[in-house]
Design an enzyme around this catalytic site. Structure first.
Site, PDB file in Angstrom:
ATOM      1  N   GLY A 260      60.716 -27.746  31.817  1.00 55.35           N
ATOM      2  CA  GLY A 260      61.300 -28.843  32.581  1.00 55.35           C
ATOM      3  C   GLY A 260      62.241 -29.713  31.787  1.00 55.35           C
ATOM      4  O   GLY A 260      62.803 -30.678  32.330  1.00 55.35           O
ATOM      5  N   ASP A 261      62.458 -29.406  30.507  1.00 59.34           N
ATOM      6  CA  ASP A 261      63.307 -30.249  29.672  1.00 59.34           C
ATOM      7  C   ASP A 261      64.757 -30.228  30.156  1.00 59.34           C
ATOM      8  O   ASP A 261      65.359 -29.154  30.329  1.00 59.34           O
ATOM      9  CB  ASP A 261      63.237 -29.768  28.221  1.00 59.34           C
ATOM     10  CG  ASP A 261      64.048 -30.639  27.288  1.00 59.34           C
ATOM     11  OD1 ASP A 261      63.529 -31.687  26.875  1.00 59.34           O
ATOM     12  OD2 ASP A 261      65.201 -30.279  27.008  1.00 59.34           O
ATOM     13  N   VAL A 262      65.321 -31.408  30.321  1.00 56.31           N
ATOM     14  CA  VAL A 262      66.684 -31.519  30.846  1.00 56.31           C
ATOM     15  C   VAL A 262      67.698 -30.892  29.904  1.00 56.31           C
ATOM     16  O   VAL A 262      68.662 -30.252  30.330  1.00 56.31           O
ATOM     17  CB  VAL A 262      67.031 -33.002  31.114  1.00 56.31           C
ATOM     18  CG1 VAL A 262      68.489 -33.152  31.501  1.00 56.31           C
ATOM     19  CG2 VAL A 262      66.134 -33.572  32.203  1.00 56.31           C
TER      20      VAL A 262
END
Length: 309
Positions: A260-262
């Site tokens: 989920g890391d941008v």
């Protein structure tokens, strides 16, 4: 945090223990130095503004110490002050994990070179390492403080945490003034009030501290990545992405991936948009068992792209 010549601690202190950290070349010291410099916690870590050395405070067996690391001709050079010689092997083992000295760059490159985005990144940074952790609890706190904020904001919060709850050094050296707070110092602390941040995040730090005190093996090696993620997500306030990040840094699991890391999603953006976390997860199957190294390459590329804009 970077400091000028007048503030930096000397590399070799009087009476310091000196050691070497060997590794398989190539080794991209510039990249790991930049990573640590951007994330250095004020009071606990320093990185030379115009030189190569990294320094930090440590606490071992009730003794305060300072260690410094810089590249040498035959490995990384380490200087240890305030640390008993009997603790030298344990310190070396921790530093090997922090600086990823046991990685096999050739095997990692061979695995990741089949991806059209990763291939040129691996070619450009053949010795890129996956930074680990000196103190797993510290790394867990960093991960929680970094939830939904920028790296700069998270490090600012970490510096405030140290200033309020850390242990002052008996003999400060330059910008090195405190030991990072131990779990005992945070388990009952009102971290959210002290740092002026969301109460849920402060509660998560307290929960991590309580878990570390209740289970001395909280950061021990896990049988699998899945086991590690379950271990950390059982702590209130730690979600799957944060658990994967802790597994990557603190447990040194090379296949961890915070999908989920941008920054990861942004690094894979194309003319048609960014992939979804599910699409990233599917694509990353080809990166196993080195998904964490793929993430490190993508983060490095994303940071370079953002800096160049």
């Amino acid at each position: 945090m970077t400091y000028g010549a007048a503030e930096r601690p000397p590399f070799v202190f009087a009476g310091a223990i000196e050691r070497r950290l060997l590794y398989r070349p190539p080794y991209d010291w510039a990249a790991i130095r930049a990573f640590l410099a951007k994330r250095a916690i004020r009071g606990v870590e320093t990185v030379e503004a115009d030189g190569p050395a990294y320094a930090r405070t440590v606490s071992l067996a009730g003794r305060q110490g300072i260690l410094t690391v810089q590249p040498g001709d035959d490995g990384l050079r380490v200087g240890l002050r305030g640390i008993d010689s009997a603790d030298g092997p344990a310190v070396t083992a921790r530093l090997r994990r922090l600086f990823d000295c046991d990685a096999d760059p050739a095997a990692i490159a061979a695995c990741l070179a089949g991806d059209p985005v990763l291939a040129p990144l691996v070619t450009a940074r053949p010795g890129l390492r996956l930074p680990g952790a000196w103190d797993p609890f510290e790394t867990g706190c960093r991960a929680i403080l970094g939830q939904q904020v920028s790296v700069a904001a998270a490090i600012g919060l970490a510096g405030k945490l140290v200033a309020v709850f850390g242990t002052p050094l008996a003999e400060p050296v330059g910008g090195l003034t405190h030991i990072f707070p131990a779990p005992e110092a945070l388990v009952e602390a009102d971290v959210a009030l002290a740092l002026n941040m969301p109460r849920a995040r402060g509660a998560a730090i307290r929960a991590l501290a309580a878990a570390a005190l209740a289970d001395p093996d909280l950061f021990a090696p896990a049988e699998s990545l899945e086991d590690a993620v379950l271990r950390f997500t059982a702590i209130r306030g730690i979600g799957p992405s944060t658990a994967q990040y802790i597994a990557m840094r603190a447990l040194k699991l090379p296949d961890a991936l915070p999908v989920g890391d941008v920054g990861l999603l942004r690094a894979l953006e194309t003319g048609t948009g960014r992939p979804s976390p599910a699409e990233l997860l599917a694509r990353a199957e080809a990166w196993r068992p080195y998904r964490a190294y793929a993430a490190q390459h993508l983060w490095a590329a994303d940071e370079a792209a953002v800096k160049g804009r």
